[in-house]
Design an enzyme around this catalytic site. Structure first.
Site, PDB file in Angstrom:
ATOM      1  N   SER A 175       0.834  -1.195   0.000  1.00 46.14           N
ATOM      2  CA  SER A 175       0.000   0.000   0.000  1.00 46.14           C
ATOM      3  C   SER A 175       0.881   1.263   0.000  1.00 46.14           C
ATOM      4  CB  SER A 175      -0.945  -0.038   1.199  1.00 46.14           C
ATOM      5  OG  SER A 175      -1.975   0.903   1.038  1.00 46.14           O
TER       6      SER A 175
ATOM      7  N   LYS B 145     -19.702  17.783   4.278  1.00 43.63           N
ATOM      8  CA  LYS B 145     -18.737  18.027   5.347  1.00 43.63           C
ATOM      9  C   LYS B 145     -18.541  16.768   6.180  1.00 43.63           C
ATOM     10  CE  LYS B 145     -15.989  20.283   8.034  1.00 43.63           C
ATOM     11  NZ  LYS B 145     -14.643  20.636   7.543  1.00 43.63           N
TER      12      LYS B 145
END
Length: 348
Positions: A177, A229
């Site tokens: 990763s 948000k």
């Protein structure tokens, strides 16, 4: 009763004095640490270490008389070298072997990639003195972590490539990763046969306690300005729209990851390897994720012929409080990494 009251008052005074002394001691320590440098740069000559080990092993194979002669010769040799170095210092001459240098850095990454703070200092130090004929080797070990942390670490390695200094990344255990995001910046990736390589994917999970809180008649109010948000929350009720936006963000991050790897390794079939899967070193070579199957030890030994190999480490100074909180955080981080590796890998 009066005696107990006086005794209690006496203990209170003692505790107050002890606490005051402790507070003053902590303040003095913090003030002292502020005056110190933010860290210490250490350079270790790996070529000399290997040479000394080789000589020591050779001497151990000699008989007792030969060993005495060898130690006598070594003492004479070191005395002459010290004399020469002292003479050069008096003349203002710099001791330089004239050999190309291999600068060895180490990065053992955690989930938040905070080790990048030391890495940036080490790279800055190396670039300040490196010559065109030099090269850099990074010994990397990381299962990945937060995108922004490993993105910054990869950008730090890009500084080496931008200066046209050859960069090799060696992986003995794992570069997955975010760890592979760093590795693919290198001109050459060297991996041990059973090292874990790849895992080009993005994962995120968020626990949600909303149903539990509702069962306890606890209401949660979440107020935001901006439609997205908050997409998924820990305590509030998640919506399908929020889940969809969260998945879109993950896919966008994955696309950026794929584009970055493809740009660093153009010959790689990115759609074939960017599935989130990982491979062992030998398999990774077949898939084009690495260039050479070898351990870091063997690789560095091969570079010592005709070169000076130096290990550079930047040791950050920790504040008194950070030493206590940092050790606990590091332990938790190592535990998470172990769980990740055990969950991803079969046991042998």
């Amino acid at each position: 009763m009066e005696l107990l009251s006086q005794y209690g008052l006496f203990l209170a005074k003692i505790v107050t004095v002890v606490v005051a002394i402790a507070v003053i001691a902590v303040l003095i320590v913090n003030l002292t640490q502020r005056k110190r440098q933010r860290g210490e740069l250490r350079v270790t000559n790996l070529s000399e270490q290997y040479k000394e080990m080789q000589e020591s092993m050779s001497a151990s194979l000699l008989d007792e008389h030969q060993q005495k002669q060898w130690h006598k010769a070594q003492k004479k040799k070191h005395k002459q070298e010290a004399k020469t170095a002292k003479a050069q210092a008096k003349l203002g001459e710099k001791a330089d072997s004239g050999k190309p240098r291999v600068w060895v850095l180490d990065f053992k990454g955690s989930m938040d990639a905070h080790e990048v703070n030391s890495l940036r200092e080490e790279i800055t130090a190396v670039l300040s003195v490196a010559k065109p004929q030099d090269q850099v080797v990074l010994r990397l070990e990381s299962p990945g972590g937060v995108v922004h942390g490993y993105g910054l670490a990869a950008s730090q390695l890009q500084r080496i490539r931008d200066r046209q200094i050859p960069l090799t990344v060696t992986v003995d255990k794992v570069a997955a990763s975010g760890g592979y995001m760093m590795a693919c910046v290198a001109d050459k990736i060297v991996s041990a046969p059973f090292a874990i390589i790849g895992s080009i994917g993005v994962v995120a999970q968020v626990p949600n306690f909303n149903r539990f809180l509702k069962s306890k008649d606890i209401d949660i109010e979440l107020h935001t300005a901006g439609q997205y948000k908050r997409t998924l929350t820990l305590l509030g009720e998640n919506t399908e729209e929020g889940r969809q936006k969260f998945r879109e963000d993950l896919n966008e991050t994955h696309l950026l990851f794929k584009d970055f790897v493809k740009r660093m390794r153009p010959s790689l079939d990115i759609d074939q390897v960017a599935t989130g899967e990982h491979w062992y070193g030998s398999q990774a070579l077949h898939n084009g994720l690495i260039d050479v199957v070898s351990t870091s030890d063997e690789w560095l030994l091969g570079l010592m012929e005709g070169r000076e190999v130096l290990n550079v480490r930047f040791l950050q100074r920790k504040k008194l409080m950070d030493r206590f909180t940092g050790s606990a955080a590091d332990s938790a981080d190592r535990l998470l990494q172990r769980w990740w590796q055990r969950g991803q890998q079969p046991l042998s």
